[in-house]
Design an enzyme around this catalytic site. Structure first.
Site, mmCIF file in Angstrom:
data_model
loop_
_atom_site.group_PDB
_atom_site.id
_atom_site.type_symbol
_atom_site.label_atom_id
_atom_site.label_comp_id
_atom_site.label_asym_id
_atom_site.label_seq_id
_atom_site.Cartn_x
_atom_site.Cartn_y
_atom_site.Cartn_z
ATOM 1 C CG ASP A 36 68.332 -48.102 72.613
ATOM 2 O OD1 ASP A 36 68.457 -48.137 71.381
ATOM 3 O OD2 ASP A 36 67.501 -48.777 73.238
ATOM 4 C CG LEU A 65 56.249 -39.933 76.578
ATOM 5 C CD1 LEU A 65 55.875 -38.673 75.817
ATOM 6 C CD2 LEU A 65 55.091 -40.369 77.442
ATOM 7 C CB ALA A 67 56.898 -47.939 73.779
ATOM 8 C CE1 TYR A 80 64.576 -52.727 70.101
ATOM 9 C CE2 TYR A 80 62.324 -52.440 69.312
ATOM 10 C CZ TYR A 80 63.553 -51.902 69.647
ATOM 11 O OH TYR A 80 63.755 -50.558 69.554
ATOM 12 C CB THR A 114 48.830 -48.959 76.967
ATOM 13 O OG1 THR A 114 47.859 -49.343 75.990
ATOM 14 C CG2 THR A 114 49.633 -50.192 77.335
ATOM 15 C CD GLU A 116 46.105 -53.018 72.808
ATOM 16 O OE1 GLU A 116 46.432 -54.211 72.738
ATOM 17 O OE2 GLU A 116 45.107 -52.559 72.240
ATOM 18 C CE1 TYR A 138 53.036 -50.902 73.470
ATOM 19 C CE2 TYR A 138 50.739 -51.502 73.833
ATOM 20 C CZ TYR A 138 51.745 -50.550 73.822
ATOM 21 O OH TYR A 138 51.451 -49.247 74.161
ATOM 22 C CE LYS A 142 54.059 -49.132 76.632
ATOM 23 N NZ LYS A 142 54.574 -47.815 77.024
ATOM 24 C CG HIS A 168 47.042 -40.909 73.157
ATOM 25 N ND1 HIS A 168 46.937 -42.016 73.971
ATOM 26 C CD2 HIS A 168 48.354 -40.634 73.047
ATOM 27 C CE1 HIS A 168 48.142 -42.386 74.335
ATOM 28 N NE2 HIS A 168 49.030 -41.575 73.780
ATOM 29 N NE ARG A 173 48.099 -43.536 66.770
ATOM 30 C CZ ARG A 173 48.414 -44.386 67.752
ATOM 31 N NH1 ARG A 173 49.669 -44.680 68.024
ATOM 32 N NH2 ARG A 173 47.466 -44.912 68.502
HETATM 33 O O1 G4F Z 1 45.658 -48.335 65.428
HETATM 34 P P1 G4F Z 1 46.013 -49.625 66.055
HETATM 35 O O2 G4F Z 1 47.212 -50.329 65.540
HETATM 36 O O3 G4F Z 1 46.133 -49.318 67.608
HETATM 37 P P2 G4F Z 1 46.036 -50.276 68.906
HETATM 38 O O4 G4F Z 1 46.390 -51.668 68.592
HETATM 39 O O5 G4F Z 1 44.697 -50.041 69.522
HETATM 40 O O6 G4F Z 1 47.184 -49.688 69.827
HETATM 41 C C1 G4F Z 1 47.378 -48.284 70.006
HETATM 42 O O7 G4F Z 1 46.660 -47.844 71.149
HETATM 43 C C2 G4F Z 1 47.104 -48.423 72.400
HETATM 44 C C3 G4F Z 1 46.235 -47.823 73.514
HETATM 45 O O8 G4F Z 1 45.054 -48.556 73.636
HETATM 46 C C4 G4F Z 1 48.573 -48.122 72.602
HETATM 47 F F1 G4F Z 1 48.991 -48.697 73.767
HETATM 48 C C5 G4F Z 1 49.383 -48.681 71.447
HETATM 49 O O9 G4F Z 1 50.754 -48.350 71.611
HETATM 50 C C6 G4F Z 1 48.876 -48.054 70.164
HETATM 51 O O10 G4F Z 1 49.142 -46.661 70.195
HETATM 52 O O11 G4F Z 1 44.790 -50.654 65.962
HETATM 53 C C7 G4F Z 1 43.497 -50.328 66.399
HETATM 54 C C8 G4F Z 1 42.541 -51.417 65.994
HETATM 55 C C9 G4F Z 1 42.987 -52.845 66.345
HETATM 56 O O12 G4F Z 1 41.873 -53.571 66.826
HETATM 57 C C10 G4F Z 1 43.432 -53.447 65.002
HETATM 58 O O13 G4F Z 1 43.267 -54.857 64.897
HETATM 59 O O14 G4F Z 1 42.419 -51.397 64.564
HETATM 60 C C11 G4F Z 1 42.463 -52.724 64.077
HETATM 61 N N1 G4F Z 1 42.912 -52.676 62.682
HETATM 62 C C12 G4F Z 1 42.162 -53.071 61.616
HETATM 63 N N2 G4F Z 1 42.862 -52.936 60.484
HETATM 64 C C13 G4F Z 1 44.125 -52.290 62.229
HETATM 65 C C14 G4F Z 1 44.086 -52.443 60.847
HETATM 66 N N3 G4F Z 1 45.211 -51.800 62.876
HETATM 67 C C15 G4F Z 1 46.293 -51.464 62.132
HETATM 68 N N4 G4F Z 1 47.383 -50.942 62.744
HETATM 69 N N5 G4F Z 1 46.307 -51.624 60.759
HETATM 70 C C16 G4F Z 1 45.225 -52.108 60.068
HETATM 71 O O15 G4F Z 1 45.258 -52.258 58.864
#
Ligand code: G4F
Length: 314
Positions: A36, A65, A67, A80, A114, A116, A138, A142, A168, A173
């Site tokens: 862990d 990787l 997280a 956490y 990231t 982010e 988060y 990072k 990605h 996913r």
């Molecule tokens: O798919 P998401 O949750 O990904 P997010 O937040 O971009 O993060 C992912 O990519 C990052 C790299 O840039 C990584 F570091 C991170 O670990 C992860 O893999 O959300 C994408 C977008 C956001 O703007 C969120 O507000 O989609 C929007 N969204 C709208 N409706 C939603 C939803 N996101 C999620 N998860 N669920 C929804 O219902």
């Protein structure tokens, strides 16, 4: 595995004993150990065990990787997330720093940084020189790891790289990330519509996809390309940090429209903000509703990468 590497992986113990569904097809080819990122002694003992069972190893590549990678959940579990995504990296770097000089020289470390970290972006497109402005626990964790990697590279001469990767995606996913949530739903609608047609059951109710912010934009790529990029970073003569991105950005709304277009449904939007809905333009069935439950306390509105350094150097 294609590169004939001997691969070790760390698995968190949890009460669902066989929680391996995404690696089930290759599990037997991996050496999995319980450990862990919050447990430094487990990391030290795993790395030492790998080295002692492979005394003639040429290179040890360590890819961090691990997280708590869900941005919204990091607002609910901030401590956490900080421990795993921030201090966990410190524990791994310390485990490497404490190796013998000879073994340390043969070890290469990759950190999953990231996009982010750019948060409320201060420049577009974002590259290695763009200032960071994180918007979530988060991203803060990072960012701490990102700078630690730079410190350990410069201070202790470790071969340590950070890949600043934009989103990605792939079929692996997790279901609560937006791309998978949308594509799973489109799939379900397609099956249901087929069933309805076969059974002439027009009274069947369709489910509704609940989403958060439809207007944020992401630079999405395919995970397999990004993993190749991570590996390339560790094959260079010198360690460095690189941005990996597709250099194109699309809104969640566009993603929804394109996904439904695959099953010949055109989405028509009505209403605004949390009252917005998406309808099937032909049948007028409501298929999408905005649910403010998915709004984040702070949102990252626009990500668009500039990966020219990686494209030129790797
Ligand atoms: O798919 P998401 O949750 O990904 P997010 O937040 O971009 O993060 C992912 O990519 C990052 C790299 O840039 C990584 F570091 C991170 O670990 C992860 O893999 O959300 C994408 C977008 C956001 O703007 C969120 O507000 O989609 C929007 N969204 C709208 N409706 C939603 C939803 N996101 C999620 N998860 N669920 C929804 O219902």
């Amino acid at each position: 595995l294609e590169k004939k590497y001997k691969i070790y992986g760390i698995v968190r113990r949890n009460s669902c004993v066989f929680n391996y569904e995404r690696i089930d097809h290759i599990k037997d080819k991996l050496n999995l150990k319980y450990g862990d990122l919050t447990d430094g002694s487990s990391l030290v003992s795993i790395i030492n065990k790998i080295i002692s069972t492979n005394p003639d190893f040429e290179v040890l590549e360590i890819y961090n990787l691990g997280a708590q990678s869900h941005v919204q959940i990091s607002f609910e579990n901030p401590e956490y997330t900080s421990l795993v995504d921030g201090v966990g990296t410190l524990k791994l770097l310390e485990a490497i720093r404490c190796l013998s000089v000879e073994n340390q020289k043969k070890t290469r470390f990759y950190q999953a940084s990231t996009s982010e970290m750019y948060g409320a972006v201060l420049e577009t497109p974002q590259n290695e020189k763009t200032p960071f402005n994180p918007q979530s626990p988060y991203a803060c964790a990072k960012l701490y790891s990102h700078f630690l990697v730079k410190n350990y590279r410069e201070g202790y001469n470790l071969f340590a790289c950070s890949g600043v990767l934009f989103n990605h995606e792939s079929e692996r996913r997790g279901d609560n990330f937006v791309t998978k949530k949308i594509t799973n739903f489109v799939n379900a609608i397609k099956r249901l519509k087929n069933d309805i047609n076969e059974n002439n059951d027009e009274n069947q109710e369709l489910p509704i996809l609940k989403l958060g912010n439809l207007n944020s934009k992401r630079d999405w790529g395919h995970a397999k390309d990004y993993v190749y990029g991570m590996w390339l970073m560790l094959q260079q003569e010198n360690p460095d940090d690189y941005v990996l991105a597709m250099e194109e950005t699309y809104s969640i709304r566009e993603f929804v429209e394109k996904a439904f277009a695959k099953i010949n449904i055109t989405i028509e939007w009505q209403g605004e903000n949390e009252n917005e809905v998406g309808l099937d333009s032909k049948t007028k069935d409501i298929l999408i509703k905005v649910d403010k439950k998915y709004f984040r306390p702070c949102e990252v509105e626009l990500l668009l990468g500039d990966s020219s350094k990686a494209r030129n150097k790797l």
